[in-house]
Design a protein around this motif. Sequence first.
Motif, PDB file in Angstrom:
ATOM      1  N   PHE A 118       0.836  -1.193   0.000  1.00  0.00           N
ATOM      2  CA  PHE A 118       0.000   0.000   0.000  1.00  0.00           C
ATOM      3  C   PHE A 118       0.882   1.258   0.000  1.00  0.00           C
ATOM      4  O   PHE A 118       0.705   2.196  -0.765  1.00  0.00           O
ATOM      5  CB  PHE A 118      -0.869  -0.070   1.259  1.00  0.00           C
ATOM      6  CG  PHE A 118      -1.960   0.936   1.334  1.00  0.00           C
ATOM      7  CD1 PHE A 118      -3.013   0.882   0.410  1.00  0.00           C
ATOM      8  CD2 PHE A 118      -1.966   1.909   2.318  1.00  0.00           C
ATOM      9  CE1 PHE A 118      -4.037   1.802   0.496  1.00  0.00           C
ATOM     10  CE2 PHE A 118      -2.988   2.829   2.405  1.00  0.00           C
ATOM     11  CZ  PHE A 118      -4.030   2.778   1.484  1.00  0.00           C
TER      12      PHE A 118
ATOM     13  N   ALA B 241       2.535   1.829  -3.272  1.00  0.00           N
ATOM     14  CA  ALA B 241       1.645   2.465  -4.249  1.00  0.00           C
ATOM     15  C   ALA B 241       1.634   3.974  -4.024  1.00  0.00           C
ATOM     16  O   ALA B 241       1.719   4.769  -4.968  1.00  0.00           O
ATOM     17  CB  ALA B 241       0.241   1.876  -4.126  1.00  0.00           C
TER      18      ALA B 241
ATOM     19  N   LYS C 266       3.584   7.550  -6.318  1.00  0.00           N
ATOM     20  CA  LYS C 266       2.942   8.781  -6.797  1.00  0.00           C
ATOM     21  C   LYS C 266       3.948   9.921  -6.888  1.00  0.00           C
ATOM     22  O   LYS C 266       3.691  10.956  -7.505  1.00  0.00           O
ATOM     23  CB  LYS C 266       1.783   9.163  -5.889  1.00  0.00           C
ATOM     24  CG  LYS C 266       0.651   8.163  -5.962  1.00  0.00           C
ATOM     25  CD  LYS C 266      -0.582   8.638  -5.266  1.00  0.00           C
ATOM     26  CE  LYS C 266      -1.523   7.475  -5.020  1.00  0.00           C
ATOM     27  NZ  LYS C 266      -1.791   6.675  -6.245  1.00  0.00           N
TER      28      LYS C 266
ATOM     29  N   TYR D 248      -2.328  13.068  -2.053  1.00  0.00           N
ATOM     30  CA  TYR D 248      -2.528  11.697  -1.556  1.00  0.00           C
ATOM     31  C   TYR D 248      -2.259  11.631  -0.063  1.00  0.00           C
ATOM     32  O   TYR D 248      -3.020  11.027   0.709  1.00  0.00           O
ATOM     33  CB  TYR D 248      -1.613  10.746  -2.334  1.00  0.00           C
ATOM     34  CG  TYR D 248      -1.412   9.397  -1.674  1.00  0.00           C
ATOM     35  CD1 TYR D 248      -2.445   8.457  -1.657  1.00  0.00           C
ATOM     36  CD2 TYR D 248      -0.211   9.075  -1.065  1.00  0.00           C
ATOM     37  CE1 TYR D 248      -2.264   7.232  -1.055  1.00  0.00           C
ATOM     38  CE2 TYR D 248      -0.027   7.839  -0.453  1.00  0.00           C
ATOM     39  CZ  TYR D 248      -1.057   6.932  -0.459  1.00  0.00           C
ATOM     40  OH  TYR D 248      -0.886   5.717   0.139  1.00  0.00           O
TER      41      TYR D 248
ATOM     42  N   GLY E 270      10.599  -1.005  -6.637  1.00  0.00           N
ATOM     43  CA  GLY E 270       9.744   0.180  -6.534  1.00  0.00           C
ATOM     44  C   GLY E 270      10.299   1.192  -5.554  1.00  0.00           C
ATOM     45  O   GLY E 270      10.464   2.378  -5.862  1.00  0.00           O
TER      46      GLY E 270
END
Lengths: 249, 241, 673
Positions: B45, B48, B52, B63, B225
């Motif tokens: 989570f 993700a 951004k 966000y 990531g």
Amino acid sequence: MRLILEVWRQASPQVQGHLEAYEIDDAREEMSLLELLDRLNHQLIEADQEPVAFESDCREGICGTCGVDIDGIPHGPEDNVPACGQHVRSFNDGDTVRIEPFRAAGFSVIRDLIVDRTGLDRIIQAGGTVAVDAGTATDADALLVTHEAAEAALDFAACIGCGACISACPNGAAYLFTGAKLQHLALMPHGKMERGRRARAMITQMEHEFGPCSQIGECALACPANVPLSAIATVNKERLRALLRRKDN
Amino acid sequence: MSSPTADPIPLAARPAATPAPFPPTWALKVIMALTGSLFVAFVLFHLAGNLKVYIGAEDFNHYAEWLRHLLNPLIPGSGFLWAFRAVMVGSLVLHVYSGITLWVRGRRSRGNHPRKFIARRLSSRTMFWTGLIVLCFIIFHILDLTMGKLVAADGFDPADPYSNLIHSFSRAPVAVFYGLTMALIAFHISHGIWSVINDLGGTGKRLRSVVFIVAGVVAVVVAIGNLSIPIAVQAGILAVS
Amino acid sequence: MSTKKPKSSDHNSSDQKGPAMIDLDALRVVGQPIDGHVPDVPPALAWEDRKLHYNLVNPSNRRKFTVIVVGTGLAGAAAAAALGELGYNVEVFTYHDVPRRAHSVAAQGGVNSPRDRKVDNDSIERFVKDTVKGGDYRGREVDAFRLGQEGVRVIDHMQAIGAPFAREYGGQLATRSFGGVQVSRTYYTRGQTGQQLEIASAHALSRQVAAGTCRLHSRQEMLDLIVKDGRARGIVVRDLVSGKVRALTAHAVVLATGGYGNIYYKATLAKNSNATAIWRAYKRGAYFANPAFVQIHPTALPLMSRWQSKKILMSESLRNDGRIWAPKAKGDERNPNDIPEDERDYFLERRYPAFGNLVPRDVASRNIRERIDAGYGVGPLKNAVYLDFRDAIGRLGAAIVRERYSNLFDMYNEQTGEDPFATPMRIAPSVHFTMGGLWSDYDMQTSIPGLFVGGECGWGYHGANRLGANSLLSGCVDGWFTLPYSVPNYLAGYLGESPLDLADDAVQDTMREVQARLDRLVGNKGTHGPDHFAAKLGEILDQYASVSRDPAELAAAIKQIQALRKEFWRDVKVIGDGDRLNQELEYAGRVADYLELAELLVLDALDRDESAGAHFRTDHVTPDGEAMRDDENWTFVSAWQAPSDSGPDAGKPIRNYEPLVFTAVPLQQRNYK
């Protein structure tokens, strides 16, 4: 071929053990590791020295009596092969081979390479049994068991109770052993009847003497009976099942 | 010869009558699996959200703001966020407590001859140590980017997380530390997910092979990531506009 | 009982023509006929009848009785568990660390049970016929009936307590056929049936240990039997860890200590299997039945080098799908796969068209040994023949062959480094099972009241040759379904009597004798370890008392054994002390007993002036080379009694005999052609 054997010598559980080096000049490739120890003992006896105490019985890989750590690996360098089936051909001329007893806090050394593995038997006594008295069983043909279930049960029932899984485990855990028994009996028509209480009792007893599982997988590599690694998951599966069902079966 | 009556033939020892260690090992393992799963979900989570950063400062900050007011108006203010934080802290305490207890039990059960040679799964062997480093990282990370205390970069602004991130990762040692920790987290997660399936009793052949692969994939995704961000900052791709 | 009394004394007097020049009377005494206590009803009804007449013990009185069970193999673990379940106090002894390791665990192929579910015309009567005929009419027919009758529920029980028998796709139990029979009645769990039955039984025992009815004493070796007033009253054991010699008394003693095949040195038996318990019982007065009946198994791995510690059995079930052959040319050293079909001699199929590769073990072993001795052997030492799966793999596919025999193939691969899917196995005969053992009556009670036997250490079912998959059956039937009936019958007569006091002279004397013997071994400062003598003894027996036996050679063997025994006591070296774990001392004691038993074995082989099953005498051969029995004179079991110490016949064993009666399976020559 010539091999140097570093063998663990320990006169009793109370005293400190140590490694002692011996030389074998005429080791042969086709010898098993136990035959290598036989050879060493023969040499020691001829020289009026105390032979190395080690256990073995059937020497065909089914009784589970033999078991030593070879260079730190239970049973020896080949995966899934008991000490009696490990051969000198795994070594090279001039190699040094370290032979120690199975290692775990639950396995105290009785003498030299002999350890006390009765802790495993106590796990069985706690509940690895089926409560059917002689003569009271139902007709085995009247109980259908799928081919698949019978074969799967045997995969786990194949455990020879040698204790290599525990010596292989950095945590001294008996999950593979316990899980194998739980899984085997959970697949059997009568064994199912006390699946819940068996899981509670065996796992409690297991935790008395042996450690926690960290899912490393060394146990399944050492296992001479090729017990599948999923047995380690069976332990918690059966325990959670017993917790949620709250029933004996 | 000694008198035979005084000396009975020894009996093989019977199962212990005393209770097993408390809390039971199996329960600790289940706790680790459940809390660990929560952390893996959180990390995904979080990833993700992190990604951004590539869309731009506005989106990223928006966000972050959205997170604070999650489930408004059902739960007013930052209520959900605080509840979530409480759950995470509680889980962390349980996870760490269980991990240390199991580690101690493992050492004790092995005895005086630690296993030196390990054929496979280095990740499993190092769970305790990667776990400890990750724990340190979490504390650092919260001080750095959530609270803006002690280790935070100069000019911390709670309203501008994007800038805080860029400033923090502009410091080379922080970027390196962050990058290394991400690799360790991936390591920890890959074995963690595999452990979850075992601790929760997944014995099916297919399930186990799927989870084995999923564990690896998740670990790699998390590592790549998250690693990309400090690299991008250091490379100047991401900067405060 | 209508029995034709054997004229054994006439037959064995010096005017006989067979083993001329051998004065048997100088070696043994012919004793008396003895009673097997067989019910006087048709054999098929005997067990029902006997059970009806057995005395019972009230459940609340059972805990007042203590029974010692020695050994935790199939028979021992089962007897202990079953008696425990009934509520008796059971004291269980094993020299292993845990019960599950007993050598029953190594049996591979399967367990027979005449459940008669298929339409291949099996039945209990047919089972009895196969067993009696396979045993060449030297076992008790009525015992074979019990074996079959109780065998039916053995499968039910073993399945219930955890043995995962192979199943068909319909969920029913799967069976296969085994050497010596033409029906499919062998139940199996891959190639590890013994392991599964043994573990299930050992676990059943564990259940009773946890329940407190059975008390387990592990790492304790029985070294003597305590007998007082002609009754078995307890045992003397040595603690293998502390070396302490101690005694335990009880109301009855059950021996389930296995066979004595290791007397041949390199057999398929486990390294620790030994004859001490039964030999000590013999010395205390129990009769020893047919010691010469030793089975040589046809399909073992051959010896490949000097240091190979033992032979390894490859299950007989392999003969279902494997074909045995030797090259037609002597000394053919080609790769077996390069030997064309017409240069292969499938000698069993050639000589025995009806049974082919499934002839009984003795026939197969003798034929294989004959080929090897005639120079057709293969392998590095030219001491083996081929067991080939090429045709089975072609017919069934590798997958099915793998499913049936995977662990046997793996084991072969592990030991030899060769893959049986690619190259034929090499096999050779090896000593494997002893049909002989302590004599017992129909109730499994030996000639010493209160001493019972179960499993291979007894005799009963198998006569002169055991059928494949009957040993697991006999262990299970004895332990689970015979001794739990017959032992209480004996106990019922002694309600209110306490076990012998440990201070009793009989106990103390026996312990002193055991200790003295151990001290003598430890104090003997010789030059060779016990293994040296065991090897020499094995050589003698393998040469003279193996698949074929020549009377003159047997007589010579007795002298050699006597000389070796003297040499042993003069020259054996036992390193270390007796007051701690000492494997050399354990082994020395066992070898000392082998050296005595071996002489009785050879004497029995010499005495039994006929060929029967595994006992193949070169002077009793049919015109076409098969074993020739002498039913007129030898339809009895020899029950040897230990010699007396004084009198004119001091030192000579006494051969008593129990006549055998065959009503359901009339005497006839075996024919597997």
